[in-house]
Design a protein around this motif. Structure first.
Motif, PDB file in Angstrom:
ATOM      1  N   LEU A   6     -11.783   3.429   5.075  1.00 35.65           N
ATOM      2  CA  LEU A   6     -10.374   3.072   5.194  1.00 35.65           C
ATOM      3  C   LEU A   6     -10.203   1.697   5.816  1.00 35.65           C
ATOM      4  CD1 LEU A   6      -8.864   6.493   6.331  1.00 35.65           C
ATOM      5  CD2 LEU A   6      -8.706   5.433   4.076  1.00 35.65           C
TER       6      LEU A   6
ATOM      7  N   ILE B 228      -2.649   3.151   7.226  1.00 35.61           N
ATOM      8  CA  ILE B 228      -2.931   2.343   6.051  1.00 35.61           C
ATOM      9  C   ILE B 228      -1.715   2.099   5.149  1.00 35.61           C
ATOM     10  CG2 ILE B 228      -3.607   4.292   4.582  1.00 35.61           C
ATOM     11  CD1 ILE B 228      -5.853   2.509   3.467  1.00 35.61           C
TER      12      ILE B 228
ATOM     13  N   LEU C  13      -8.446  -1.673   4.006  1.00 34.11           N
ATOM     14  CA  LEU C  13      -7.418  -2.487   4.642  1.00 34.11           C
ATOM     15  C   LEU C  13      -7.842  -3.945   4.735  1.00 34.11           C
ATOM     16  CD1 LEU C  13      -5.994  -0.309   7.563  1.00 34.11           C
ATOM     17  CD2 LEU C  13      -4.763  -1.190   5.588  1.00 34.11           C
TER      18      LEU C  13
ATOM     19  N   THR D 226       0.849  -1.187   0.000  1.00 35.09           N
ATOM     20  CA  THR D 226       0.000   0.000   0.000  1.00 35.09           C
ATOM     21  C   THR D 226       0.881   1.233   0.000  1.00 35.09           C
ATOM     22  OG1 THR D 226      -1.781  -1.110   1.219  1.00 35.09           O
ATOM     23  CG2 THR D 226      -1.784   1.285   1.215  1.00 35.09           C
TER      24      THR D 226
END
Length: 369
Positions: A242, A269, A246, A85
């Motif tokens: 969010l 994140i 994830l 990420t």
């Protein structure tokens, strides 16, 4: 040794003991010869070349305005591994969205012009693909979640049909209501059996964004590009989106490129952070290192503008001035007019993006000073 044994003949008759000794010597020499052949012909192990999922190399993109050619993305290089990420951070107008759209070559040409560079997706250059190849990778390899779901969803088509359209293009064998319901469950939409018949205007902003995520996941992409997916949502819904991203990343093993202007959400994140300003990446580092000790003055200014719950300041810290417009960039460091620690050399010297520490890249003449 083997040759000596073979050539050492004797005209005299040999005893049985001598014959046994010679036979044993011949067997030992043959075994030694075989070992030498095996050792000499043994091949070194072949190293497997690991290709990044995404590798942008020195991308330069211009927008044509009359006779002028305005540089919007200037020498951007960024790579991503599978399952990683990365957050692309910066103010509005820094070139984040244009860079992200270039991954799928979604910026129309004209008015855009890809001047130079490469955008390698699974080792293949997107900028050299044919229209048919682009249709395969758009959705099949990289999918997008845009910041305004109400503008991205068709208001007169039910959401179930819109999700099914993505399935028909990339997974036609799964284009059924059962798969649509499964995707809606995956993004935690309640009562998906009835929701598939809803129009977008019958859903809240948070639910619309979940539908957009379901559409993006329908083709099972390897890379999900989320362009400020929480901008138009309230704080509690932002946290839910969010958390959902994830969770989906862990369950599906995909990579995420998250575009945001808010450094406050990066720590929860991101694995790495790329800070972008005026069409260039000015800092690239692991998320924890960057948040703990930013090196570029622009990154420091962004960090200072994040509200602190335990702070004592009565006013938020703001960055003076604004991002320069494309075509009107300063000749030297592009952050020079707004930089509180600028020096005379910064006005005319363009800094390079250099690795000042392990895995830490900074575009500043005085990053270590």
């Amino acid at each position: 040794m083997l040759r000596q044994v073979l050539e050492c003949g004797s005209p005299l008759p040999l005893s049985s003991a001598t014959k046994r000794q010679r036979a044993a010597a011949l067997q030992d020499a043959s075994a030694l010869f075989t070992q030498r052949i095996q050792r000499d012909t043994r091949r070194a192990p072949i190293k497997t070349l690991v290709v990044p999922l995404l590798d942008i190399k020195n991308l330069k993109l211009d927008f044509l305005s009359g006779d002028a050619s305005l540089r919007a993305v200037d020498g951007v290089s960024l790579s991503m591994e599978a399952g990683e990420t990365v957050c692309l951070v910066g103010e509005s107008g820094c070139g984040k969205t244009v860079t992200a759209l270039s991954i799928g070559r979604l910026v129309p040409t004209p008015p855009a012009n890809y001047v130079s560079g490469e955008v390698l997706l699974n080792g293949r250059d997107v900028l050299k693909m044919s229209p048919a190849e682009l249709r395969d990778i758009r959705g099949g390899v990289v999918s997008y979640v845009f910041q305004e779901p109400s503008a991205s969803l068709n208001p007169v088509i039910r959401i179930g049909k819109q999700i099914k359209e993505s399935l028909k293009l990339h997974r036609p064998e799964k284009a059924a209501d059962e798969e649509v319901i499964r995707l809606l469950k995956l993004v935690r939409i309640p009562a998906p059996e009835s929701r598939i018949r809803n129009y977008p205007f019958e859903m809240s902003g948070g639910m619309q964004q979940r539908v957009m995520i379901a559409m993006a996941l329908a083709s099972e992409p390897k890379l999900l590009v989320a362009d400020e997916p929480t901008t138009a949502l309230d704080v509690t819904i932002q946290a839910q989106i969010l958390e959902l991203l994830l969770d989906l990343k862990k369950r599906l093993g995909m990579s995420i490129l998250l575009i945001t202007h808010n450094l406050g959400i990066v720590g929860d994140i991101a694995d790495r952070v790329a800070v972008m300003y005026a069409g260039q990446i000015v800092e690239l580092a692991p998320a924890r290192d960057l948040l703990r000790r930013p090196l570029h003055p622009y990154t420091k200014a962004l960090m200072n503008s994040v509200p602190q719950l335990n702070g004592t300041a009565t006013r938020l810290s703001a960055i003076p001035g604004s991002v320069p417009r494309i075509g009107n960039f300063p000749p030297g460091c592009r952050f020079f007019p707004r930089c509180p620690s600028a020096k005379p050399e910064c006005a005319n010297t363009m800094p390079e993006l250099v690795e000042v520490e392990t895995k830490r890249w900074v575009r500043c003449l005085y990053a270590n000073s």
